[in-house]
Structure formats: C-alpha cells, structure tokens
Write a protein that holds these residues in place. Structure first.
Motif, PDB file in Angstrom:
ATOM      1  N   ASP A  98     -17.159  13.337  50.405  1.00  0.00           N
ATOM      2  CA  ASP A  98     -16.758  14.063  51.511  1.00  0.00           C
ATOM      3  C   ASP A  98     -18.572  14.552  51.888  1.00  0.00           C
ATOM      4  N   MET A  99     -18.824  14.148  53.209  1.00  0.00           N
ATOM      5  CA  MET A  99     -19.985  13.912  53.550  1.00  0.00           C
ATOM      6  C   MET A  99     -20.480  15.546  53.898  1.00  0.00           C
ATOM      7  N   GLY A 100     -19.867  16.323  54.492  1.00  0.00           N
ATOM      8  CA  GLY A 100     -20.104  17.489  54.585  1.00  0.00           C
ATOM      9  C   GLY A 100     -20.763  18.552  53.556  1.00  0.00           C
ATOM     10  N   GLU A 101     -19.890  18.173  52.322  1.00  0.00           N
ATOM     11  CA  GLU A 101     -19.979  18.780  51.251  1.00  0.00           C
ATOM     12  C   GLU A 101     -21.231  18.427  50.417  1.00  0.00           C
ATOM     13  N   THR A 102     -21.499  17.232  50.393  1.00  0.00           N
ATOM     14  CA  THR A 102     -22.514  16.342  49.400  1.00  0.00           C
ATOM     15  C   THR A 102     -23.691  15.681  50.065  1.00  0.00           C
ATOM     16  N   VAL A 103     -23.888  15.723  51.269  1.00  0.00           N
ATOM     17  CA  VAL A 103     -24.833  14.882  51.964  1.00  0.00           C
ATOM     18  C   VAL A 103     -25.840  15.834  52.716  1.00  0.00           C
ATOM     19  N   PRO A 104     -27.022  16.536  52.192  1.00  0.00           N
ATOM     20  CA  PRO A 104     -27.722  17.199  52.829  1.00  0.00           C
ATOM     21  C   PRO A 104     -28.229  16.908  54.471  1.00  0.00           C
ATOM     22  N   GLY A 105     -28.475  15.465  54.461  1.00  0.00           N
ATOM     23  CA  GLY A 105     -28.788  14.868  55.712  1.00  0.00           C
ATOM     24  C   GLY A 105     -27.800  15.298  56.809  1.00  0.00           C
ATOM     25  N   ALA A 106     -26.496  15.284  56.363  1.00  0.00           N
ATOM     26  CA  ALA A 106     -25.330  15.570  57.348  1.00  0.00           C
ATOM     27  C   ALA A 106     -25.273  17.030  57.799  1.00  0.00           C
ATOM     28  N   ALA A 107     -25.489  17.936  56.701  1.00  0.00           N
ATOM     29  CA  ALA A 107     -25.705  19.293  57.113  1.00  0.00           C
ATOM     30  C   ALA A 107     -26.727  19.451  57.983  1.00  0.00           C
ATOM     31  N   SER A 108     -27.579  18.981  57.911  1.00  0.00           N
ATOM     32  CA  SER A 108     -28.842  19.001  58.804  1.00  0.00           C
ATOM     33  C   SER A 108     -28.785  18.426  60.137  1.00  0.00           C
ATOM     34  N   TYR A 109     -27.776  17.523  60.264  1.00  0.00           N
ATOM     35  CA  TYR A 109     -27.681  16.901  61.430  1.00  0.00           C
ATOM     36  C   TYR A 109     -26.811  17.802  62.429  1.00  0.00           C
ATOM     37  N   ALA A 110     -25.693  18.619  61.728  1.00  0.00           N
ATOM     38  CA  ALA A 110     -24.867  19.494  62.381  1.00  0.00           C
ATOM     39  C   ALA A 110     -24.389  20.620  61.481  1.00  0.00           C
ATOM     40  N   ASP A 111     -24.310  21.546  62.090  1.00  0.00           N
ATOM     41  CA  ASP A 111     -23.617  22.858  61.401  1.00  0.00           C
ATOM     42  C   ASP A 111     -22.398  22.645  61.018  1.00  0.00           C
ATOM     43  N   GLY A 112     -21.697  22.972  59.908  1.00  0.00           N
ATOM     44  CA  GLY A 112     -20.429  22.712  59.535  1.00  0.00           C
ATOM     45  C   GLY A 112     -20.048  21.100  59.543  1.00  0.00           C
ATOM     46  N   TYR A 113     -21.003  20.422  59.199  1.00  0.00           N
ATOM     47  CA  TYR A 113     -20.668  18.899  59.484  1.00  0.00           C
ATOM     48  C   TYR A 113     -19.340  18.649  58.797  1.00  0.00           C
ATOM     49  N   THR A 114     -18.500  17.741  59.317  1.00  0.00           N
ATOM     50  CA  THR A 114     -17.042  17.192  58.733  1.00  0.00           C
ATOM     51  C   THR A 114     -17.247  15.872  58.785  1.00  0.00           C
ATOM     52  N   GLY A 115     -17.022  15.135  57.641  1.00  0.00           N
ATOM     53  CA  GLY A 115     -17.038  13.620  57.665  1.00  0.00           C
ATOM     54  C   GLY A 115     -16.600  13.198  56.260  1.00  0.00           C
ATOM     55  N   HIS A 116     -16.163  11.854  56.140  1.00  0.00           N
ATOM     56  CA  HIS A 116     -15.667  11.478  54.984  1.00  0.00           C
ATOM     57  C   HIS A 116     -16.211   9.808  54.907  1.00  0.00           C
ATOM     58  N   ALA A 117     -16.317   9.435  53.781  1.00  0.00           N
ATOM     59  CA  ALA A 117     -16.901   7.967  53.401  1.00  0.00           C
ATOM     60  C   ALA A 117     -15.942   7.663  52.200  1.00  0.00           C
ATOM     61  N   ARG A 118     -15.627   6.309  52.231  1.00  0.00           N
ATOM     62  CA  ARG A 118     -14.903   5.750  51.219  1.00  0.00           C
ATOM     63  C   ARG A 118     -15.441   4.146  50.990  1.00  0.00           C
ATOM     64  N   MET A 119     -15.648   3.804  49.871  1.00  0.00           N
ATOM     65  CA  MET A 119     -16.125   2.705  49.582  1.00  0.00           C
ATOM     66  C   MET A 119     -15.113   1.849  48.551  1.00  0.00           C
ATOM     67  N   ILE A 120     -14.871   0.650  48.869  1.00  0.00           N
ATOM     68  CA  ILE A 120     -13.947  -0.141  47.995  1.00  0.00           C
ATOM     69  C   ILE A 120     -14.790  -1.043  47.054  1.00  0.00           C
ATOM     70  N   VAL A 121     -14.441  -1.042  45.865  1.00  0.00           N
ATOM     71  CA  VAL A 121     -15.329  -1.882  45.009  1.00  0.00           C
ATOM     72  C   VAL A 121     -14.314  -2.551  44.237  1.00  0.00           C
ATOM     73  N   ASP A 122     -14.795  -3.995  44.209  1.00  0.00           N
ATOM     74  CA  ASP A 122     -14.108  -5.047  43.552  1.00  0.00           C
ATOM     75  C   ASP A 122     -14.561  -4.900  42.120  1.00  0.00           C
ATOM     76  N   LEU A 123     -13.668  -4.390  41.275  1.00  0.00           N
ATOM     77  CA  LEU A 123     -14.028  -4.353  39.735  1.00  0.00           C
ATOM     78  C   LEU A 123     -14.376  -5.453  39.082  1.00  0.00           C
ATOM     79  N   ASP A 124     -13.745  -6.451  39.343  1.00  0.00           N
ATOM     80  CA  ASP A 124     -14.298  -7.988  38.739  1.00  0.00           C
ATOM     81  C   ASP A 124     -15.332  -8.513  39.378  1.00  0.00           C
ATOM     82  N   ARG A 125     -15.923  -8.078  40.106  1.00  0.00           N
ATOM     83  CA  ARG A 125     -17.060  -8.918  40.723  1.00  0.00           C
ATOM     84  C   ARG A 125     -18.446  -7.859  40.919  1.00  0.00           C
TER      85      ARG A 125
END
Length: 482
Positions: free
Chosen positions: A394-421
C-alpha cells in the motif's frame, strides 16, 4: 514510372519512421509512403493529442491534493486554452515538419498516396492526382500501416455518427453529455479528459471491471477515481442500439439491461482493426484485412524469400506506439544485417530479434490515478506455469515520498517474483505520479536483474520510487508459500 529502393516502408507514423531511420543509418536506400498525415495516428489522433488534453486535467487534480496549493486554484479548467495547447502539440495537423524530417533529416524518399503490394517486392502507389507510381524493393517491404478504431455493427450506429479516438482527440467543443463505451486504455483516458474539461461523462464497460487485462486492483482504483471526479461508471453492460434521427440532436443509447441513456455524443473505444484490408495482401497469397503473423525478426510468416516485414499494430503483438517503435528498431537491424550478408543474433535479447513483446511490455494509462504495468500479471504468470510469489504494498501507508507527493495519497504496487529464478516477472503500479516509476521496472525485467541485486539499487528519499524498497522488504518479510 518505376523506381527501385533497398527498403520500401508503408506507413509514415512513428513505426515507419523508425524503420526508415535505422535502414538509412545502415546505408540502405529507403522510400516511405503514406496516404494521410506524415506522423500517423499517434501524432495527430492518438498519444500526442490525448496526453496534451489529459495533462492539464491531471495537473489540476494533483494540485487539489495538496493543502495550501489547492487554495490557489478556483473555477473550471479553461477548455479553449487546453484545445489551443493540443493544437500546438499536433502542429495544427500540419505534417510538413515530419515530412521534412523524412526527406531532409533521413535522406529518404517520401511518396504521398495509397500504396498496395503488387506481387513480391513490388508496391504500386496511386497518388492524389491519380497518377500511378511503381516501386521495387531490393531487400524488404515493411508494413507499418497501423490500425483503425473498431465501431460495432449495431442498429442505428451509422446515423448516430459516433466518435472514435479521432474525434475524441481533435474536437474543440465540449459536449454537455458524453457516453464513453469501453473499459480499456482509450476509454478510461478519454473519460478522464472530457470529464475534466467539463462534460458530464458516463462510462460503459462490457466487462465486470475497468482495465481488465491489468491486475484487478488497478480497475478498482481507476473506477473509484473516475466516480469521485463525477463520472458515472457502469460495468457489465453493452450497447444494443442507437437512435439519432436525421443524424443530429441527442443520441439515445439502448443497453442490454433494458435501460436507455441520453447523450449529446457517444464515443466507442472498444478495440482496433488492422489497416491491411486494401494494401494488396491478396497479390502475395495473404488474406486482406488480417493481422499479420510474424516471427521474432518481424518477418511475415507464409511469405517466401524473407522480404516482407510487419511492425507495430499490423502484427498485433502489442498495440502500443513505443512497442511498435521497438519492433521497428529490431526489425530494421535484421533487414540491414540480411542486406549486408551478416549473421543474425537470434537468441532472446539479441540485436536482431523482438524479445520484450513476450516478457517486458510496459504500458501506462494517464487516468486519475495513473496506472502502469510491465511484464506479467499474477494470473498470466500462473497460467504460464511459473511458481510465483505475489508481493503487495500500500503506497499511501508505507512510502514517505508518496505522502509528500499528495496529502492522503492512495496507491498500490504489486511485484510478481519468479521463485525458481529469483527474478521479477511483472510489476504494476496505480496511484498519482506512478507513470514515471515504470521504466525502472522495465529495466529490472529486461535486464533480468536478480532480486538480491535490486537491494543495491538505492531509491532516493523521499520519493515515490521508495516503493521499490517497500516491495523488497515485503518480499523478504513474507513467506514464499503465501
């Protein structure tokens, strides 16, 4: 008259220009042909005008998210000024500058007219004056003719005179009521733009969610942003019939759920069709109007003697301008190598092959919030048999730069990891300002950077790019068997 060139390019848009530029750099003679404006759909009715319309809308939205700054603005966006800005960016639909680039900048020949294949390695051009010019290609013909917006075959559609992306990007009048049909990139972007310019917009999506090819949370964020901005969003509905007696006045839009809507204009953004119906494919044994299947050097399959190529929308691998330009660069490298008798580097990520179309396609939608992704979604990765880990932040809750970019920042990020590689397979962002994050993700995928090496790519504090650190921490701190 008949002239001979090493390479003949059908289509003078960004894709065709990239083919011409690379081939000229390899000392091949090149002819470029276009029947409309030099610069193509992207320059005049696609990426450039749409983003010039969207930027003022998104800029105002960004300011309104910052306490102390929002008080500095008031009143609606000045639509006439926005249209004027758009007109400057499309050079008032004057293509003389781009034409000069082809002729003077590249040293290529430019022909204006309708081009059709006339058998192997031959192209016949009918000019505006009805003259016939015939060109022969020593090495290659490149099909870079792009695509056209699809309009549904439903009752009343002709009389309704619906908008496509062209009218949606070149209009200089704000319709009081606009219905946008389509849940993809054009639909959500044009709903964002025209709502911001003052139209009352209703967005209709046949699918249960917006942007259905992206991670599910993206459509949720974009739908919520559109609704909060005043757009009326309907999902799971289809248009069955249109009524506009005499082709003037309001449009009545009938839906499959029995409801009727009234609008002043309706925009269809439901897909694209290839511009291959009248380019002479039948003269070489191919089906007119078809998407052209190609190999990884963009050679068209089913054509003997390695001379016909197709790049960009025409081959249907990735209907994105930047991907078409990438294909053009790789294909032109292959054309040049074959012309000079050089061996091809055909391994994945080689100089002469298109690899990113399968593994690292970036796409950004300039909605409010912005949405961007590269690589595979979780569903796509699982479908391909990868053993994966889904990492969410949750970008709004965990990324300080996002909170600085906009008050009440709402955003989400997802990373898909290949566990074998231990590699990243896909990354998705949604939130204000995320478009500029995407290239870092694209590099991670294209370079196949190991996860343990990404720890050494230190994001600056406080920026939104710190989301990378949060993603890596989340990956480290959660079990692989989630």
């Amino acid at each position: 008259m008949t002239e001979t060139f090493d390479v003949i390019v059908l289509g003078a848009g960004p894709v065709g220009q990239n083919v011409a530029a690379r081939c000229r750099a390899a000392d091949l003679t090149v002819a470029v042909i276009d029947r409309e404006l030099v610069g193509g759909e992207c320059s005049y009715w696609g990426c450039i005008p749409s983003k010039s319309l969207l930027r003022p809308v998104l800029a105002v939205s960004d300011v309104r998210r910052i306490d102390g700054a929002r008080e500095a603005i008031g009143g609606p966006i000045a639509a006439p000024r926005v249209f004027g800005r758009r007109d400057r960016y499309v050079t008032n639909w004057d293509d003389s500058g781009q034409a000069a680039f082809i002729i003077d900048g590249l040293g290529a020949a430019l022909y204006r007219g309708h081009a059709r294949l006339d058998g192997p390695r031959r192209v016949a051009i009918t000019t505006a004056d009805n003259d016939l010019v015939v060109l022969d290609a020593r090495q290659a013909v490149a099909i870079c003719t792009g695509s056209t917006a699809t309009v549904p075959d439903i009752p009343g559609v002709a009389e309704a005179k619906p908008w496509t992306n062209r009218k949606a990007t070149d209009s200089s009048a704000v319709p009081p009521r606009l219905v946008v049909v389509g849940a993809g990139g054009v639909g959500v972007e044009m709903a964002t733009a025209w709502n911001g310019l003052g139209a009352n917009v209703t967005l209709l999506a046949r699918t249960p969610a917006l942007l259905p090819r992206m991670e599910p949370f993206v459509g949720e964020h974009v739908s919520r942003g559109l609704t909060q901005a005043g757009v009326e969003v309907h999902t799971g509905v289809s248009v069955t019939e249109l009524h506009r007696p005499g082709g003037t006045g309001p449009v009545t839009v009938e839906l499959d759920n029995g409801e009727n809507l009234e609008a002043d204009e309706i925009l269809f953004a439901i897909g694209r069709s290839p511009n291959t119906a009248d380019i002479g494919l039948e003269t070489i044994g191919l089906s007119p109007g078809s998407w052209l299947e190609v190999d990884d050097t963009c050679l068209v399959r089913g054509v003997d003697d390695n001379w016909l190529y197709a790049m960009g929308d025409a081959n249907h691998r990735a209907l994105l301008t930047h991907q078409g330009k990438y294909q053009a660069r790789m294909a032109a490298n292959a054309i040049s190598a074959r012309a000079h008798g050089q061996p091809l580097e055909t391994a994945p990520w080689g100089t002469h092959v298109v690899t990113a179309d399968k593994q690292a396609v970036p796409q950004v939608f300039f909605t409010d919030p912005e949405a961007g992704s590269v690589g595979l979604t979780a569903q796509q990765a699982e479908h391909r048999g990868h053993r994966i880990k889904i990492v969410d932040v949750d970008m709004g809750e965990t990324v300080p730069g996002a909170a600085s970019y906009a008050d009440g920042y709402t955003g989400h990020a997802r990373m898909i990891v290949d566990l074998d590689r231990d590699r990243v397979l896909g990354v998705t962002f949604v939130g204000p300002g995320v478009a500029e994050l995407l290239h870092s993700a694209t590099i991670a995928l294209a370079a196949q950077v190991p996860i343990n090496r990404l720890w050494h790519a230190v994001p600056c504090f406080p920026t939104i790019s710190e989301v990378w650190l949060r993603l890596l921490e989340a990956h480290r701190d959660t079990p692989d068997s989630q």
